[in-house]
Write a protein that holds these residues in place. Structure first.
Motif, PDB file in Angstrom:
ATOM      1  N   ARG A   1       0.835  -1.205   0.000  1.00  9.79           N
ATOM      2  CA  ARG A   1       0.000   0.000   0.000  1.00  9.79           C
ATOM      3  C   ARG A   1       0.866   1.249   0.000  1.00  9.79           C
ATOM      4  O   ARG A   1       0.585   2.225  -0.694  1.00  9.79           O
ATOM      5  N   GLU A   2       1.929   1.224   0.797  1.00  7.17           N
ATOM      6  CA  GLU A   2       2.810   2.383   0.910  1.00  7.17           C
ATOM      7  C   GLU A   2       3.489   2.706  -0.417  1.00  7.17           C
ATOM      8  O   GLU A   2       3.539   3.856  -0.833  1.00  7.17           O
ATOM      9  N   SER A   3       4.022   1.693  -1.072  1.00 11.31           N
ATOM     10  CA  SER A   3       4.702   1.955  -2.346  1.00 11.31           C
ATOM     11  C   SER A   3       3.707   2.359  -3.430  1.00 11.31           C
ATOM     12  O   SER A   3       4.044   3.124  -4.342  1.00 11.31           O
ATOM     13  N   PHE A   4       2.471   1.893  -3.331  1.00  5.66           N
ATOM     14  CA  PHE A   4       1.461   2.276  -4.321  1.00  5.66           C
ATOM     15  C   PHE A   4       1.081   3.756  -4.182  1.00  5.66           C
ATOM     16  O   PHE A   4       0.695   4.386  -5.165  1.00  5.66           O
ATOM     17  N   GLN A   5       1.221   4.316  -2.993  1.00  5.69           N
ATOM     18  CA  GLN A   5       0.949   5.743  -2.824  1.00  5.69           C
ATOM     19  C   GLN A   5       1.884   6.569  -3.702  1.00  5.69           C
ATOM     20  O   GLN A   5       1.477   7.575  -4.278  1.00  5.69           O
ATOM     21  N   GLN A   6       3.130   6.143  -3.831  1.00  3.83           N
ATOM     22  CA  GLN A   6       4.081   6.820  -4.714  1.00  3.83           C
ATOM     23  C   GLN A   6       3.644   6.662  -6.171  1.00  3.83           C
ATOM     24  O   GLN A   6       3.762   7.592  -6.956  1.00  3.83           O
ATOM     25  N   THR A   7       3.159   5.492  -6.511  1.00  3.23           N
ATOM     26  CA  THR A   7       2.677   5.235  -7.870  1.00  3.23           C
ATOM     27  C   THR A   7       1.525   6.173  -8.198  1.00  3.23           C
ATOM     28  O   THR A   7       1.447   6.721  -9.304  1.00  3.23           O
ATOM     29  N   LEU A   8       0.622   6.374  -7.235  1.00  2.00           N
ATOM     30  CA  LEU A   8      -0.515   7.261  -7.459  1.00  2.00           C
ATOM     31  C   LEU A   8      -0.082   8.712  -7.683  1.00  2.00           C
ATOM     32  O   LEU A   8      -0.734   9.449  -8.419  1.00  2.00           O
ATOM     33  N   LYS A   9       1.022   9.094  -7.073  1.00  2.00           N
ATOM     34  CA  LYS A   9       1.527  10.454  -7.298  1.00  2.00           C
ATOM     35  C   LYS A   9       1.966  10.631  -8.752  1.00  2.00           C
ATOM     36  O   LYS A   9       1.844  11.707  -9.322  1.00  2.00           O
ATOM     37  N   THR A  10       2.457   9.557  -9.334  1.00  2.00           N
ATOM     38  CA  THR A  10       2.910   9.601 -10.720  1.00  2.00           C
ATOM     39  C   THR A  10       1.766   9.400 -11.709  1.00  2.00           C
ATOM     40  O   THR A  10       1.661  10.122 -12.698  1.00  2.00           O
ATOM     41  N   TYR A  11       0.911   8.419 -11.447  1.00  2.00           N
ATOM     42  CA  TYR A  11      -0.114   8.021 -12.421  1.00  2.00           C
ATOM     43  C   TYR A  11      -1.545   8.317 -11.981  1.00  2.00           C
ATOM     44  O   TYR A  11      -2.484   7.994 -12.705  1.00  2.00           O
TER      45      TYR A  11
END
Length: 108
Positions: free
Chosen positions: A86-96
């Motif tokens: 979940r934590e690493s996906f938050q970074q993904t959401l910032k990009t995409y």
């Protein structure tokens, strides 16, 4: 497109396939991001396994972490295990994340 989410302990395995002619489209990326978002609302981590080494870079761009290889795991070939939290996906959401706000025509 096909997505299968299979619970394993507190996490889940995610398998995803789409037709080759659709793969380079925003629609596929948006759909995959939605699947990841839904899966991570239920499970704290997603596990993916691939034997296609060229897909590792794509997984890494989406926030997955390469955890290692599984020798002779898949039809006598090595496979690679990747994990998305979940934590690493938050970074993904910032990009995409903006893609999730668009409809299928690319409009907001």
């Amino acid at each position: 497109m096909v997505a299968i989410i299979e619970q394993c302990f507190d996490g889940a395995f995610l398998s995803y396939w789409c037709a080759p002619e659709l793969r380079p489209t925003k629609y596929v990326l948006r759909t995959f991001l939605k699947i990841l978002k839904l899966a991570l609302e239920t499970y704290p981590c997603i596990i993916g396994i691939t034997k296609q080494k060229h897909l590792i870079e794509t997984h890494l761009k989406l926030g997955y972490t390469l955890r290692g290889d599984l020798p002779e795991f898949w039809a006598g070939e090595s496979a690679y295990i990747l994990v998305l939290t979940r934590e690493s996906f938050q970074q993904t959401l910032k990009t995409y994340g903006r893609l999730l706000k668009e409809n299928n025509s690319g409009q907001k």
